[in-house]
Design an enzyme around this catalytic site. Structure first.
Site, short mmCIF file in Angstrom:
data_model
loop_
_atom_site.label_atom_id
_atom_site.label_comp_id
_atom_site.label_asym_id
_atom_site.label_seq_id
_atom_site.Cartn_x
_atom_site.Cartn_y
_atom_site.Cartn_z
CG HIS A 266 14.30 -16.99 -55.71
ND1 HIS A 266 13.95 -16.44 -54.52
CD2 HIS A 266 13.44 -18.03 -55.90
CE1 HIS A 266 12.93 -17.10 -53.98
NE2 HIS A 266 12.60 -18.08 -54.81
CG HIS A 309 12.44 -8.45 -51.50
ND1 HIS A 309 11.09 -8.61 -51.66
CD2 HIS A 309 12.94 -9.65 -51.11
CE1 HIS A 309 10.77 -9.86 -51.35
NE2 HIS A 309 11.87 -10.51 -51.01
CG ASP A 367 19.44 -14.16 -50.24
OD1 ASP A 367 18.53 -13.83 -51.02
OD2 ASP A 367 19.47 -15.26 -49.66
C1 SDX Z 1 15.09 -13.54 -52.46
O1 SDX Z 1 10.35 -12.80 -53.74
C2 SDX Z 1 10.84 -13.18 -52.59
O2 SDX Z 1 10.18 -13.16 -51.57
C3 SDX Z 1 12.28 -13.69 -52.62
C4 SDX Z 1 12.93 -13.98 -51.28
C5 SDX Z 1 12.28 -15.16 -50.58
O3 SDX Z 1 12.43 -15.25 -49.35
O4 SDX Z 1 11.69 -16.01 -51.27
O5 SDX Z 1 12.84 -12.84 -50.45
C6 SDX Z 1 14.40 -14.35 -51.42
O6 SDX Z 1 15.11 -13.92 -53.59
C7 SDX Z 1 15.69 -12.19 -52.07
C8 SDX Z 1 16.28 -11.42 -53.31
C9 SDX Z 1 17.66 -11.98 -53.59
N1 SDX Z 1 18.23 -11.40 -54.82
C10 SDX Z 1 19.23 -10.51 -54.81
O7 SDX Z 1 19.73 -10.04 -53.79
C11 SDX Z 1 19.78 -10.17 -56.20
C12 SDX Z 1 19.94 -8.64 -56.32
N2 SDX Z 1 18.60 -8.03 -56.31
C13 SDX Z 1 18.02 -7.75 -57.63
O8 SDX Z 1 18.31 -8.70 -58.61
C14 SDX Z 1 16.56 -7.28 -57.53
O9 SDX Z 1 16.50 -6.38 -56.50
C15 SDX Z 1 15.47 -8.31 -57.33
C16 SDX Z 1 15.51 -9.39 -58.35
C17 SDX Z 1 15.56 -8.92 -55.97
C18 SDX Z 1 14.13 -7.56 -57.44
O10 SDX Z 1 14.04 -7.12 -58.73
P1 SDX Z 1 12.70 -6.35 -59.28
O11 SDX Z 1 11.67 -6.25 -58.24
O12 SDX Z 1 12.33 -6.99 -60.58
O13 SDX Z 1 13.20 -4.92 -59.46
P2 SDX Z 1 13.99 -4.42 -60.73
O14 SDX Z 1 15.02 -5.43 -61.12
O15 SDX Z 1 13.01 -3.97 -61.75
O16 SDX Z 1 14.78 -3.17 -60.11
C19 SDX Z 1 14.16 -1.90 -60.05
C20 SDX Z 1 15.32 -0.92 -60.21
C21 SDX Z 1 16.10 -1.13 -61.50
O17 SDX Z 1 16.69 0.09 -61.86
P3 SDX Z 1 15.92 1.04 -62.98
O18 SDX Z 1 15.69 0.17 -64.20
O19 SDX Z 1 14.62 1.45 -62.30
O20 SDX Z 1 16.85 2.20 -63.22
O21 SDX Z 1 16.27 -1.11 -59.15
C22 SDX Z 1 17.51 -1.55 -59.70
C23 SDX Z 1 17.22 -2.07 -61.09
O22 SDX Z 1 18.37 -1.96 -61.93
N3 SDX Z 1 18.01 -2.61 -58.82
C24 SDX Z 1 19.28 -2.73 -58.45
C25 SDX Z 1 19.30 -3.83 -57.58
N4 SDX Z 1 18.06 -4.32 -57.46
C26 SDX Z 1 17.27 -3.58 -58.22
N5 SDX Z 1 20.39 -2.03 -58.77
C27 SDX Z 1 21.55 -2.45 -58.21
N6 SDX Z 1 21.64 -3.50 -57.35
C28 SDX Z 1 20.54 -4.20 -57.01
N7 SDX Z 1 20.66 -5.24 -56.18
#
Ligand code: SDX
Length: 428
Positions: A266, A309, A367
């Site tokens: 997050h 996201h 971010d």
């Molecule tokens: C913020 O919710 C909000 O509004 C948050 C926010 C706000 O203003 O409040 O916007 C602020 O928190 C932005 C997000 C910051 N986090 C990151 O940058 C960390 C990296 N991102 C990931 O951890 C992830 O993308 C999330 C946590 C942001 C979202 O995760 P989800 O929606 O639960 O999606 P998921 O983890 O189920 O991913 C779906 C697929 C997976 O692969 P498969 O299992 O389908 O094969 O996408 C992949 C994940 O492994 N994936 C990524 C990835 N993000 C998702 N793979 C590599 N790198 C990534 N960053």
């Protein structure tokens, strides 16, 4: 009320269940599932991927279109033409202020930027190398000990003064946590400075010499505050709402929001992006490809920080504005060719051409670029999420206030139980 219905048939139930369907002013319709409890059935939605927890009129996000509206105004227009204090007024009260309302609101915030002198003592209990987010969590929660005079959450005027106090004091406490880390004396806020300028003054001025805030940095800081102000029912805002639904005081609720924001999935991602760019080290093709491959590798829990996201399946509109601001600030500093900016841009370009990211609709989020600007301003990475928390306070407190202004129930989810069935304690 609902004029449309959803009908649910469940094997084993002798009759179908009719559920009301509601439409909002924008976005997906919702099915009201509350009657399911009476039928002995719960919904199951780990991570709340498809769950609307509340009604809200504050912020609207369209993940497919990459749209973010605050009280109907698009974030790119606000970032271009408004400022953080005006956005705070808009988020809290629902409409843009006229000149008189703006002046009054800004003056109320300015006059609450100081913290009680005894709050200085809180810091002495922390190790000097304490992460500033741990300090922020503790000190903000501790504010509840100082404001019993106006903490009746059923009273709108008490809710409003708590909101003003939190908006006003967050930058002061954030800057104090930085000064404590670096062993410099705390700096008092100045009433002649604007919100973002005052924060940078409290961060970087010292008693030894005059300090003029760089206007380029002040403008960039204000824009960063705006881009992080609110974002619908994200994890930390949902935490604040849940804590608030128990009747907890606003300072405790915001402290809970700070704790939730800290996680790297997050708000902690901005700090993690810089660590990732440091680890990547150079923008050579094979080096960047190595990290892209790590991000794609199922057996490697490395993720591309600042990418992806829960809601956006397109560009995060904030990331676009942040990238433009990064280019502007670094160009004005004569650092348009900043090595980490080069790595970040190359990383983005390669990822957006890669099937893995395209297929999963993974784009840069808010971010991805913010840390590069903050670092260029001389702000240490361990302060990045603190700055996110300062900015998000208005979002948190606006949602808290919206919930308490309406009828609400304590938030208490249920579960799918998979443990032992009833069994007797063994007789000895
Ligand atoms: C913020 O919710 C909000 O509004 C948050 C926010 C706000 O203003 O409040 O916007 C602020 O928190 C932005 C997000 C910051 N986090 C990151 O940058 C960390 C990296 N991102 C990931 O951890 C992830 O993308 C999330 C946590 C942001 C979202 O995760 P989800 O929606 O639960 O999606 P998921 O983890 O189920 O991913 C779906 C697929 C997976 O692969 P498969 O299992 O389908 O094969 O996408 C992949 C994940 O492994 N994936 C990524 C990835 N993000 C998702 N793979 C590599 N790198 C990534 N960053």
């Amino acid at each position: 009320m609902a004029d449309r219905k959803a009908t649910l048939t469940v094997d084993g139930l002798d009759k179908a269940i009719e559920l009301p369907v509601y439409s909002g002013s924008m976005g997906p319709d919702v099915v009201d599932v509350r009657d399911l409890v009476g039928q002995g059935i719960f919904t199951y939605d780990p991570g709340f991927m498809a769950t609307s927890s509340c009604q809200s009129a504050i912020t609207y996000i369209d993940g497919e279109q990459g749209m973010l509206l605050h009280r109907g105004y698009p974030i790119d227009q606000l970032a271009e033409s408004s400022n953080y204090v005006e956005l705070c007024y808009l988020l809290l009260f629902g409409e843009l202020p006229n000149d008189e309302q703006y002046t009054d609101f800004e003056s109320r915030i300015t006059n609450h930027t100081m913290v009680h002198d005894q709050i200085n003592n809180f810091f002495k209990g922390f190790r000097r190398d304490a992460h500033p987010m741990s300090i922020l969590c503790g000190v903000v929660g501790g504010l509840a000990a100082f404001y019993h005079d106006h903490m009746d959450i059923t009273q709108p005027e008490d809710r409003e003064i708590s909101a003003i106090r939190l908006i006003a004091k967050m930058p002061t406490i954030a800057a104090m946590s930085y000064k404590y880390n670096v062993g410099q004396p705390f700096r008092c806020p100045r009433n002649d400075l604007g919100y973002a300028e005052n924060f940078l003054h409290m961060m970087f001025s010292t008693p030894c010499e005059r300090y003029e805030v760089n206007p380029v940095f002040a403008k960039a800081m204000d824009r960063i505050f705006m881009l992080h102000a609110d974002h619908e029912q994200n994890a930390s805002t949902s935490t604040v709402r849940l804590a608030g639904s128990t009747g907890a005081n606003p300072f405790a609720c915001i402290s809970a929001g700070i704790a939730a924001l800290w996680g790297p999935a997050h708000g902690g991602a901005n700090e993690a992006v810089l660590a990732m760019l440091d680890e990547i080290g150079d923008d050579s093709e094979e080096n960047i490809q190595r990290f892209i491959n790590k991000a794609k590798d199922k057996d490697d829990n490395f993720k591309l920080m600042g990418f992806g996201h829960r809601v956006y399946r397109n560009f995060d509109p904030r990331a676009k504005v942040m990238k433009e601001t990064t280019d502007e600030v670094l160009a004005q500093l004569g650092r348009a060719d900043d090595p980490q900016l080069r790595i970040a841009k190359r990383l983005e370009q390669i990822a957006l051409e890669d099937e893995y990211f395209i297929e999963r609709q993974l784009y840069p989020n808010v971010d991805f670029y913010s840390g590069i600007i903050l670092k260029a301003m001389g702000i240490p990475t361990n302060m990045f999420t603190v700055i996110f928390a300062v900015a998000r306070t208005i979002g948190w407190i606006s949602h808290w206030n919206e919930m308490l202004s309406d009828s609400y129930k304590i938030n208490r989810p249920r579960q799918l139980y998979t443990g032992h069935t009833k069994r007797d304690y063994p007789t000895k």
